[in-house]
Design a protein around this motif. Structure first.
Motif, PDB file in Angstrom:
ATOM      1  N   PHE A 145       1.861  23.151 -22.110  1.00 44.76           N
ATOM      2  CA  PHE A 145       0.697  22.402 -21.646  1.00 44.76           C
ATOM      3  C   PHE A 145       0.961  21.823 -20.256  1.00 44.76           C
ATOM      4  N   MET A 146      -0.102  21.705 -19.470  1.00 47.75           N
ATOM      5  CA  MET A 146      -0.009  21.092 -18.147  1.00 47.75           C
ATOM      6  C   MET A 146      -1.212  20.170 -17.935  1.00 47.75           C
ATOM      7  N   ASP A 147      -1.049  19.219 -17.047  1.00 46.43           N
ATOM      8  CA  ASP A 147      -2.138  18.305 -16.719  1.00 46.43           C
ATOM      9  C   ASP A 147      -3.137  18.981 -15.779  1.00 46.43           C
ATOM     10  N   ASP A 148      -4.356  18.436 -15.727  1.00 44.09           N
ATOM     11  CA  ASP A 148      -5.393  18.937 -14.829  1.00 44.09           C
ATOM     12  C   ASP A 148      -5.594  17.935 -13.700  1.00 44.09           C
ATOM     13  N   VAL A 149      -5.364  18.386 -12.468  1.00 45.39           N
ATOM     14  CA  VAL A 149      -5.554  17.540 -11.282  1.00 45.39           C
ATOM     15  C   VAL A 149      -6.453  18.306 -10.314  1.00 45.39           C
ATOM     16  N   ASN A 150      -7.685  17.798 -10.168  1.00 48.17           N
ATOM     17  CA  ASN A 150      -8.662  18.437  -9.271  1.00 48.17           C
ATOM     18  C   ASN A 150      -8.873  19.915  -9.597  1.00 48.17           C
ATOM     19  N   ALA A 205      -0.320  31.386 -13.315  1.00 40.56           N
ATOM     20  CA  ALA A 205       0.708  31.875 -14.217  1.00 40.56           C
ATOM     21  C   ALA A 205       1.389  30.713 -14.920  1.00 40.56           C
ATOM     22  N   CYS A 206       1.817  30.960 -16.145  1.00 37.26           N
ATOM     23  CA  CYS A 206       2.542  29.936 -16.893  1.00 37.26           C
ATOM     24  C   CYS A 206       3.914  29.727 -16.260  1.00 37.26           C
ATOM     25  N   THR A 207       4.329  28.524 -16.131  1.00 41.14           N
ATOM     26  CA  THR A 207       5.608  28.202 -15.485  1.00 41.14           C
ATOM     27  C   THR A 207       6.768  28.253 -16.455  1.00 41.14           C
ATOM     28  N   VAL A 208       6.485  28.570 -17.740  1.00 41.86           N
ATOM     29  CA  VAL A 208       7.552  28.597 -18.740  1.00 41.86           C
ATOM     30  C   VAL A 208       7.831  30.020 -19.209  1.00 41.86           C
ATOM     31  N   CYS A 209       6.762  30.736 -19.651  1.00 40.13           N
ATOM     32  CA  CYS A 209       6.963  32.103 -20.141  1.00 40.13           C
ATOM     33  C   CYS A 209       6.595  33.116 -19.049  1.00 40.13           C
ATOM     34  N   ASP A 210       6.892  34.379 -19.265  1.00 42.09           N
ATOM     35  CA  ASP A 210       6.694  35.402 -18.251  1.00 42.09           C
ATOM     36  C   ASP A 210       5.322  36.076 -18.313  1.00 42.09           C
ATOM     37  N   ASN A 211       4.704  36.104 -19.493  1.00 43.30           N
ATOM     38  CA  ASN A 211       3.471  36.884 -19.635  1.00 43.30           C
ATOM     39  C   ASN A 211       2.223  36.055 -19.921  1.00 43.30           C
ATOM     40  N   GLY A 212       2.307  34.763 -19.933  1.00 35.67           N
ATOM     41  CA  GLY A 212       1.148  33.917 -20.223  1.00 35.67           C
ATOM     42  C   GLY A 212       0.477  33.394 -18.953  1.00 35.67           C
ATOM     43  N   THR A 213      -0.817  33.098 -19.071  1.00 41.52           N
ATOM     44  CA  THR A 213      -1.559  32.455 -17.977  1.00 41.52           C
ATOM     45  C   THR A 213      -2.127  31.144 -18.506  1.00 41.52           C
ATOM     46  N   MET A 214      -2.354  30.205 -17.596  1.00 38.88           N
ATOM     47  CA  MET A 214      -2.845  28.881 -17.980  1.00 38.88           C
ATOM     48  C   MET A 214      -4.381  28.893 -18.037  1.00 38.88           C
ATOM     49  N   ARG A 215      -4.929  28.357 -19.128  1.00 38.12           N
ATOM     50  CA  ARG A 215      -6.371  28.244 -19.305  1.00 38.12           C
ATOM     51  C   ARG A 215      -6.751  26.777 -19.461  1.00 38.12           C
ATOM     52  N   ARG A 216      -7.903  26.411 -18.844  1.00 41.68           N
ATOM     53  CA  ARG A 216      -8.310  25.013 -18.844  1.00 41.68           C
ATOM     54  C   ARG A 216      -9.185  24.708 -20.061  1.00 41.68           C
ATOM     55  N   LYS A 254     -11.137  21.201 -22.300  1.00 38.07           N
ATOM     56  CA  LYS A 254     -11.487  19.782 -22.318  1.00 38.07           C
ATOM     57  C   LYS A 254     -10.689  19.115 -23.427  1.00 38.07           C
ATOM     58  N   ARG A 255     -10.089  17.961 -23.109  1.00 39.67           N
ATOM     59  CA  ARG A 255      -9.274  17.274 -24.099  1.00 39.67           C
ATOM     60  C   ARG A 255     -10.119  16.881 -25.307  1.00 39.67           C
ATOM     61  N   LYS A 256      -9.583  17.060 -26.487  1.00 42.39           N
ATOM     62  CA  LYS A 256     -10.284  16.639 -27.690  1.00 42.39           C
ATOM     63  C   LYS A 256     -10.350  15.123 -27.796  1.00 42.39           C
ATOM     64  N   VAL A 257      -9.337  14.460 -27.280  1.00 39.35           N
ATOM     65  CA  VAL A 257      -9.290  13.000 -27.314  1.00 39.35           C
ATOM     66  C   VAL A 257      -9.083  12.490 -25.905  1.00 39.35           C
ATOM     67  N   GLY A 258      -9.886  11.528 -25.496  1.00 36.97           N
ATOM     68  CA  GLY A 258      -9.762  10.981 -24.153  1.00 36.97           C
ATOM     69  C   GLY A 258     -10.537  11.809 -23.147  1.00 36.97           C
ATOM     70  N   ALA A 259     -10.619  11.281 -21.941  1.00 38.35           N
ATOM     71  CA  ALA A 259     -11.391  11.952 -20.892  1.00 38.35           C
ATOM     72  C   ALA A 259     -10.528  12.966 -20.159  1.00 38.35           C
ATOM     73  N   GLY A 260     -11.208  13.882 -19.464  1.00 41.49           N
ATOM     74  CA  GLY A 260     -10.498  14.827 -18.620  1.00 41.49           C
ATOM     75  C   GLY A 260     -10.190  16.141 -19.302  1.00 41.49           C
ATOM     76  N   ASN A 261      -9.468  16.998 -18.575  1.00 36.19           N
ATOM     77  CA  ASN A 261      -9.129  18.338 -19.050  1.00 36.19           C
ATOM     78  C   ASN A 261      -7.616  18.498 -19.127  1.00 36.19           C
ATOM     79  N   LEU A 262      -7.196  19.610 -19.693  1.00 32.00           N
ATOM     80  CA  LEU A 262      -5.786  19.979 -19.706  1.00 32.00           C
ATOM     81  C   LEU A 262      -5.695  21.487 -19.641  1.00 32.00           C
ATOM     82  N   TRP A 263      -4.504  21.979 -19.350  1.00 34.11           N
ATOM     83  CA  TRP A 263      -4.262  23.419 -19.273  1.00 34.11           C
ATOM     84  C   TRP A 263      -3.253  23.804 -20.342  1.00 34.11           C
ATOM     85  N   ALA A 264      -3.506  24.967 -20.976  1.00 33.88           N
ATOM     86  CA  ALA A 264      -2.598  25.457 -22.021  1.00 33.88           C
ATOM     87  C   ALA A 264      -2.310  26.929 -21.790  1.00 33.88           C
TER      88      ALA A 264
END
Length: 792
Positions: free
Chosen positions: A647-652, A615-626, A628-638
């Motif tokens: 937005f949130m960082d991706d850790v494991n 679940a999104c930690t900011v709004c009430d009805n959104g969920t976080m989806r992973r 791949k970052r457009k720039v740089g390595a790794g992923n992110l969540w939106a």
């Protein structure tokens, strides 16, 4: 003017030199038309092939013209030609290309002639022009049938296979049976159980020669090996022998046959370590240079002209010849009528434009001449000995040979395909002639510990040999077959040995489970024979293609109703198959093949797994989806809520709140990280930076290891204005902020401090004109910077 059209532009210069004035030579550059890439391309009512021009292609920044443009170029020259000679390669594929050219150029029967030649020499070219003919439509129809069959099996079975196994896979009329040969052989290897057994050998005359124990009297068909170590030890301890047989004979060894396409691919793989597709490319280059005859051939015999040339050359060299020219047994399936591969000019012992070409030419040159030389002859001594120990009599046998006349081996000591070592070395050493009934004492003996060996794995060379022996494929198809099954990951090569991959095994298993006829070697062999019948005029195109299609449709229908090919990964919602997608630069995922379901799943270790919902930690009805970052390595969540933009960082693989860095200037607004971009092009350049999100605060900071740090400054030693530390293409450097006022001072960086250029002893950084990006240090709001859009 007469116009000759060939396939390769590399032939043009050589041919124009031979043909002389009044001729122009142009190239089609291979095929000009083919079936569409994204469609079956076959009218299933009458099996007419729907060709289209091959589109332009781009490679390494260069655009190459498509088939339509190449035809238009030939058509312009054709207008001033009194006759067009279609001189594409002398095989079925070349005949089909000639027909495509005739059709695309709009030539009627009076405007063209078809010529073929096996080598590019003056005599051969002149002879070919004297035998000019019209297009052989039996050969064209045979090639069209091959193309239609390959397309049907590939396009109609591959989607079913992909849906079942959950990934993009392709079946092939010839490539799938080739993979099966390796899969079946690997399973025989894995099922093999070794047997430890024993033997014995004794040595004579100071280890000059050896005799090995003949175990046949001690074994049976049901128990073919000696398993009794004590018995073998007794045999090894025998010393006193009586000679029971002694023979002296002469053995003759004929040379190996000349190179067909298959034999050349095998020999180059074994002797030169060339992959089949590399060998084919190099040989084609040699043919285009006029150095060798045409490379697409099943024949292992030379033409009469070739035999005369080789025998005359050998006589000039003083090499011994047999009384009559050698003729070798042809395969029953040999086609096309071309002679074996040979040099066109035997006096040229070296030819080619680079080392690989020269090495391949030398292999062809040696094999061609050696095949016509005299036999190698050997003096062979065979001795049988017996020793008695108690109730048992132990028989030993020695066999040794010594070369008397080298014959063909004087030119090439080894058979490029078969020889493992020096054939001149006898297995038993220098075995002497002994008198029958005489006694002989051994110097020593040794117990031999042996193990049965599993079947050998295929190499690319031995797999091609197996395909040829099974009647699968034809000369021009072997290199692409090998390339396809390797590039698609169905086989892997480990120390030159082929092993099936997991997906290769699964592909074969599903085709066998679905009882598709084309996965069976006899079916594929029979289909090749049918194509030969079309080429010979014995069958028609429809006689072969229509029944094959009907059988394939029946097999596909049986799979659909019988449920034999079940999805490897069923969808947890609708039981349809899940399929893996791996878009370039993005995280792989799985999606249900049922268009109404479209259930998505994550990819974990190449297998589908249910997506975890956060679940999104900011709004009430959104969920976080992973993502791949457009720039740089790794992923992110939106957040999936478009109005939220959290937005949130991706850790494991899990979303984690990003670390918030407060602005050190206003102490209130958070900092945001952004990608620096080129001012003119807008492309990423120079790493990352941080800026304050406060409306009034104009604070910017540098980035080190993903964290904000204060922009480093120092006074300019020339003008006194601030210098800023910047990161360029070659690392950090310092530049003066007064560059607009004319100060061009640029300094190196050492330990985060400016130093005179080259003070570090390194090379000068290339910093262009010395212009410094117009960002400012903390607390120096000299301009307003356009802020990046809201991103993670």
């Amino acid at each position: 003017m007469k116009l000759m059209v060939v396939e390769s532009p590399n032939k043009i210069k050589k041919l124009e030199a031979i043909l002389g004035d009044g001729w122009k030579v142009m190239a089609s550059v291979g095929h000009i038309r083919d079936l569409p890439r994204d469609d079956l391309g076959i009218d299933l009512a009458d099996f007419v092939l729907n060709y289209e021009f091959i589109p332009p292609s781009t490679f390494q920044g260069r655009t190459f013209p498509g088939g339509e443009e190449r035809v238009a170029r030939i058509r312009r020259e054709m207008r001033s030609a009194e006759m067009v000679y279609l001189a594409t390669d002398p095989d079925r594929e070349g005949e089909a290309i000639a027909w495509h050219l005739k059709d695309s150029l709009g030539l009627d029967e009076t405007q063209y002639m078809r010529v073929t030649f096996d080598s590019i020499t003056k005599d051969v070219i002149r002879g070919a022009l004297g035998k000019a003919r019209k297009i052989d439509y039996d050969l064209v129809h045979a090639q069209e049938a091959r193309r239609a069959l390959d397309r049907m099996y590939g396009y109609l079975v591959s989607p079913l296979l992909s849906e079942t196994l959950g990934m993009s896979l392709s079946a092939g009329r010839v490539q799938s049976p080739a993979v099966r040969l390796v899969v079946d052989n690997e399973r025989r290897i894995n099922a093999f159980k070794k047997t430890s057994h024993f033997g014995a050998v004794v040595s004579f005359d100071g280890d000059a020669w050896q005799a090995e124990w003949n175990t046949k009297p001690f074994v049976t068909a049901e128990a073919p090996y000696v398993l009794d170590e004590a018995l073998a030890t007794r045999a090894a301890k025998c010393r006193q022998f009586k000679v029971t047989d002694s023979q002296n004979t002469t053995a003759r060894e004929a040379p190996p046959a000349p190179f067909s396409t298959s034999l050349l691919l095998q020999a180059a793989s074994v002797s030169l370590k060339f992959d089949p597709e590399v060998t084919a490319r190099l040989a084609q280059k040699l043919f285009e240079q006029g150095a060798i005859t045409y490379i697409g051939t099943d024949s292992v015999n030379f033409s009469d002209e070739g035999l005369r040339d080789i025998r005359a050359f050998a006589i000039g060299k003083g090499w011994k010849l047999p009384d009559e020219p050698r003729r070798f047994k042809e395969k029953a399936s040999a086609q096309e009528g071309h002679e074996a591969i040979r040099p066109t000019h035997l006096e040229d012992e070296d030819a080619g434009e680079d080392d690989p070409q020269r090495a391949l030419y030398r292999l062809i040159w040696q094999r061609s001449i050696a095949s016509q030389l005299a036999d190698a002859t050997y003096k062979v001594n065979t001795v049988s000995l017996a020793a008695v120990d108690g109730a048992e009599t132990f028989e030993f046998k020695a066999n040794g040979r010594v070369m008397v006349e080298a014959g063909w081996r004087a030119l090439t000591a080894l058979d490029a395909i078969a020889d493992e070592g020096d054939a001149d070395e006898p297995a038993g050493g220098k075995v002497p002639m002994l008198e029958i009934g005489s006694s002989k004492r051994a110097d020593s003996g040794k117990l031999l510990r042996k193990e049965t060996k599993p079947p050998a794995r295929y190499t690319k060379a031995s797999l091609i040999k197996k395909l040829e022996n099974e009647g699968i494929g034809r000369p021009r198809t072997y290199p692409p077959i090998m390339k396809n099954i390797m590039d698609k990951g169905y086989l892997s090569e480990v120390k030159r040995f082929l092993q099936p991959t997991d997906i290769g095994c699964q592909l074969v298993d599903e085709l066998v489970k679905g009882e598709f006829g084309f996965i069976e070697v006899p079916f594929t062999r029979g289909m090749e024979e049918e194509l030969d019948h079309i080429a010979g005029g014995g069958r028609s195109y429809l006689d072969v293609v229509a029944p094959a299609y009907e059988q394939l449709q029946a097999e596909i229908a049986a799979v659909g109703t019988g449920g034999t090919m079940k999805p490897r990964f069923p969808c947890p919602k609708c039981d349809s198959g899940q399929r893996r997608y791996a878009p370039s630069g993005k995280t792989p995922f799985w999606c249900c093949t049922n268009a109404e379901c479209k259930h998505f799943m994550d990819d974990v270790g190449g297998k589908p797994a249910e997506r975890k919902v956060y679940a999104c930690t900011v709004c009430d009805n959104g969920t976080m989806r992973r993502f791949k970052r457009k720039v740089g390595a790794g992923n992110l969540w939106a957040c999936s809520n478009d109005e939220c933009k959290h937005f949130m960082d991706d850790v494991n693989g899990k979303p984690v709140e990003p670390t918030v860095h407060k602005c050190p200037t206003c102490k209130a607004a958070p900092l945001r990280r952004y990608q620096k971009k080129d001012k003119e092009t807008g492309k990423p350049k120079g790493g990352f930076g941080w800026f304050c999100t406060g409306t009034e605060c104009k604070t910017f900071l540098d980035d080190e290891g993903g964290k904000p740090v204060a922009i480093k400054t120092a006074p300019c030693p020339k003008c006194g204005k601030l210098m800023y530390r910047r990161k360029g293409e070659f690392g950090y450097f310092w530049g003066c902020s007064g560059f607009k006022d004319g100060c061009k001072t640029v300094m190196d960086d050492k330990g985060g401090k400016p130093v005179p250029k080259d003070a570090k002893g390194g090379s000068k950084p290339k910093v262009g004109t010395g212009k410094i990006p117009t960002r400012v240090a903390v607390g120096v709001p000299t301009r307003v910077v356009a802020r990046p859009t809201k991103k993670a």
